[in-house]
Motif scaffolding. Sequence first.
Motif, PDB file in Angstrom:
ATOM      1  N   LYS A  11       4.634 -15.711 -31.959  1.00  0.00           N
ATOM      2  CA  LYS A  11       4.333 -15.495 -30.533  1.00  0.00           C
ATOM      3  C   LYS A  11       3.211 -14.470 -30.361  1.00  0.00           C
ATOM      4  CE  LYS A  11       5.481 -15.240 -26.006  1.00  0.00           C
ATOM      5  NZ  LYS A  11       4.538 -15.956 -25.165  1.00  0.00           N
ATOM      6  N   LYS A  12       3.274 -13.409 -31.146  1.00  0.00           N
ATOM      7  CA  LYS A  12       2.256 -12.355 -31.073  1.00  0.00           C
ATOM      8  C   LYS A  12       0.862 -12.928 -31.325  1.00  0.00           C
ATOM      9  CE  LYS A  12       4.567  -8.574 -32.989  1.00  0.00           C
ATOM     10  NZ  LYS A  12       4.748  -7.831 -34.223  1.00  0.00           N
ATOM     11  N   SER A  64      15.032 -15.497 -26.656  1.00  0.00           N
ATOM     12  CA  SER A  64      14.853 -15.202 -25.235  1.00  0.00           C
ATOM     13  C   SER A  64      16.052 -15.700 -24.440  1.00  0.00           C
ATOM     14  CB  SER A  64      13.550 -15.817 -24.720  1.00  0.00           C
ATOM     15  OG  SER A  64      13.440 -17.153 -25.181  1.00  0.00           O
ATOM     16  N   SER A  85       9.039 -14.412 -33.104  1.00  0.00           N
ATOM     17  CA  SER A  85       8.245 -13.388 -32.411  1.00  0.00           C
ATOM     18  C   SER A  85       6.909 -13.093 -33.118  1.00  0.00           C
ATOM     19  CB  SER A  85       9.067 -12.108 -32.262  1.00  0.00           C
ATOM     20  OG  SER A  85       9.558 -11.719 -33.514  1.00  0.00           O
ATOM     21  N   LYS A 138       9.695 -17.594 -26.998  1.00  0.00           N
ATOM     22  CA  LYS A 138      10.222 -17.006 -28.234  1.00  0.00           C
ATOM     23  C   LYS A 138      11.644 -17.511 -28.473  1.00  0.00           C
ATOM     24  CE  LYS A 138       9.649 -12.551 -27.646  1.00  0.00           C
ATOM     25  NZ  LYS A 138       9.532 -11.089 -27.862  1.00  0.00           N
TER      26      LYS A 138
END
Lengths: 327, 542
Positions: free
Chosen positions: A202-203, A223, A199, A220
Amino acid sequence: MEKQNKNLISKENGGIFCSHGDFWIDPARPVKRALITHAHFDHVSFGCEEYICSPETSVLLKERVGKKIKVKSYGYDESFKINGIKISFYPSGHILGSSQIKLLGGNEKWLITGDFKRQVDETCLNYQEVKTDFLICESTFALPIFNWDSTNKIVNQIVEWVNKSPHMTSILFCYSLGKAQRLLNELKNKNIKNIYVHSNIKKINDIYIDQGINLEDVAKINSGIKDFKGSLLLMPPSQNKFNLLKRFGDYQTAFASGWMLIRALKNRSGYDKGFAISDHADWNGLIKTIKNSEAKKIFLDHGDGETLAKYLSIEENIEIESFQTKQ
Amino acid sequence: MSINKFSKLFFDLDSNNSINKKVDLLINYFVSNSALNNSWTIFLLIGKSNKRFISGKLLREYYSKSYKLPMWLIDTCYQKVGDSAEVISLLLSNKIISKKSKDISLDDLIKNKLPELQKINEEEKVAKIKEYWEMIPKEDLLVFNKILTGTFRIGVSRGIVKKSLSKLANIDESIIEHRLMGKFVPSAKTYNFIVSGELDQVELGYKPYPFQLANTLDIPLENLSVNKYQFEWKYDGIRGQIIKRSKNISIWTRGEELVNNSFPELVNLISLINEDFVIDGEILIWDSTKDYPGEFGLLQKRLRRKSPSKKIQKDLPISFIIYDLLELNGNDIRKNILSERRDKLEKLYLNWKNKTSDPYFYKLRLTNLLKVFNWDDIENKKKDSRNFNTEGLVIKNKNSSYLPGRKKGNWWKYKVDPMQLDAVLIYAKAGSGKRADLYTDYSFALWKDKELTKFASAYSGLNNEEIKELDKWIRKNTTEKFGPVRSVKPFLVFEISFENIQLSTRHKSGVAVRFPRISKWRRDKNIYDADSIENAYKLMKK
C-alpha cells in the motif's frame, strides 16, 4: 577486464566503479557517491554520502532508505557531468524510475542496463534500446528455458485461479515494489471480487499514484475486513508463514516470479501455484538487447551470465564475458 | 483418454499442496469421467506406466538435433531444472510451432504409437519425436515428455490415489491397495473391479497381498515384554511374495515386479509342492558353506541376468527365506494371529521337507526364530548381527494379524548401529527433481597418505535449513567446476554413517560402503580431525 586501469569502468570489490568520475553504480556497500539504477534493495546500499538517480527513484529511495539522505536527481532527457564524465539515464522498463546509465568519457562509451524488461508495463516507462561500445548487461534469466508468456495470458491465469476457488482466500505473493503495482494495473479491469494489499505494498502504491501512475486505490488487508473468501490478497514473500496466514482460514497461495517457470523451485518454496511473470528480460530479450546495442565488448552481470556468455561467444562469435558484481 | 484431459488433471494436482484438496480433486475427476479414462489415470498416477520409451539424456539429444541447440547448453538447463522432460517442454515453449496442434489419445499413444518407436532407427526416431512435439498442444508437452521418459511421478503418491478411491467407493483402503497390486491393464473392467463393492476372488487371485512393513524401534526395549514377541534376523535382500495356486506360480518383489524368470530354480522347486499357498519372505544369495547370506552386491549382480544360465545359478545361488504364511489352500489367513500362522507355516514346511526328494530343497528355508529370553540377549543378538550378514533384528508381536503397510506397534526393526567415519566434503553436484539447482549430492574424502581421497557419496541426512546453508557455502567456496560438479575447498567435516564396508577395486579409496548418509555436520572438527582410510579398514576387520 584485464587492463582495468585503462578502462573507464572497472569491477571493484562491491560493485561497478568509475575511477575517473570517482563514483560507483549500484554499490553493495556504503560509498561516497552512488549512481542508482533503481530502488530495489539489492541495488541500493544504505549509508552512502550521496545518491544520484532518476526523480522517481529518488522519491522511492527517500521512502525506503530514509528521508534525510542526500539525493540528486536527473530526468531521462537531461544529461549531466561528474568530474568530466557525461552521464545520461534511459528508461529500463523494470519498475517505476528504473534507469539504464550511459557514460561518456576518455573516448569510451559505456552502458549499464541495470535490471530491465522489454515487455510493456504501464506502471513505468518502456525500455529503450541504446547503442554503446561497452555494455554491462544484466543476465538474471540467461538460459533458453526462460521464455515469458504474454502478460495478459498470465494475468488471465491469475484471475481464473482466484475465481475457481470462491470459498478460499487467494494469496498471491509478489515483490512490494514494482511487481505488485504491475499486477494491480493489469488486474484493473478483470473480474475479481475484491483485491486487498499488504501495508508495505500500500505504501508503494501511494507513491506510484502520487507520481501520476494510474493505479486504483486498493484497500489494505488490515482495514477491519473479516471475510476474504473469493478475494485476492497481494503480499510480500516475507509474509508466507503459517502463523501469519492461518487467520485467513481456507486459503491457497501462489508466487508471481520468473523463477516459477521451474516446477522444482515452485514446489520447494511451498507455494501451491506459481505464475511466471517477470520484470527481467528473458533469453531472447537479452540476446536482442545485446545485439541491438552494437557493443564491441560485453559484460554480463547476475544469474546465469556465464552460460549466455559462453553461448554467444561460441555460436555468434561475440566478444563477451561474465562479470558478477555480487557474491 | 485424451492427453489434454490428463494434462489438466496433472497441473491441477500440481497446484495444490494440501493432501485433502488433492483427494477431493481426484474424487471429482473420477466421478465425472468414464471407467476406461479413470483406469488410465490411475495407471499413470501410481507409476504403473513407468516404462521408459526414451531416456532423459536421449530426449535432450533429440532436441539438440532437431532444433540445433548445443548439447552443453541443454545440459546446463537440465542442472537448473532437474528433469529432462521439463527442460524440453520449457525449451519447446519458445519454438514457433505450426498450428496443426491436436489432442491425441493417451491409450493409443502408450499402447500402440510409442512401442512402435522401438522398431525404427535413430534418425527416424528423432523425426518422429519432433513431429509429436509440433503436433501436441504446448501445455500438454510436459506430460507427453514425462510419459516418454517414464518419469511419471507427480507429487501424487499412490497413497493419495488410494485414499480417493477408498473414499469414492466407500471401501477400506487396504482392499483398494490389494486391488492395485501387481499387474495392471488399463480398461473399464479394471477400474470397475477396483471400486466394486463386491470381492472378486478370481481377479484378486493373481495379485500379491500388500506387504506388512516394520517400523524403526522408537520405544525403550523395556516396554516390550519379551515373551509376547517373536525375534528374527533382519535380512538385507529383496523382499518377496510367492503365490502358488494350483499350477500357477508367481514370485513378486515388494516393488511389484514379477521375477519368475530371474529365479527359475525357485519356480521349479515350488512347482513340486502339493499345497496351495502364499508366503512372504526374502530372496537372498545364500552361502551354504557358511550358512548365512552373501553380500547384497552379489544379489544385484544376479538380478541383472534376466534369464540366468545354469552356471550363474550355481555361482550365485539364491535362497528364499520364508517369514510368514498368508494364505493356505485358498484361505486368506492374514487375520489369524502371528503365532497361529507360524504354526501352520512350520507344519506345512516340515511336512514338505520330510517328503521331498528334491536335492535343492534347501533353497526354501524358514527364517529362524532367535532364542531370546531377556533384554541382554536382544542386545547381544543385535551386536552379533553383522557376523551373520544381517542388518539387525525384526521384532514381531505374536498376537498380531498381518496388516498392510507400516502399522505401528506390531513389527519393529531393531537395526545394528551403523558404522561411522568423519569425512571431508570435497565435491558437490546439483540434485535432480525437487532438489534441482541445489547442491545436494555430496562426495566425501578420508585421509590416505596425507591426501584426501574420495570414499563415499551421500545425498541424505541434512535438514532443509542445513541443505540451504551448505548450498550457499558450496557456491562461495568452489575451487573448480567441471560440468555439473564443483570441487570445493576442503574445510567442512561430516560424520558419515553406513551399514557395511567392503573392499572394492572399482573405487579409488579401495573400499565401498553401503547406504552412506550424513549423520552429523561436525562443525566442531577441522579437516585434520577427519578419519583416515586405515580407520575404514579397521571397521572391515571387526
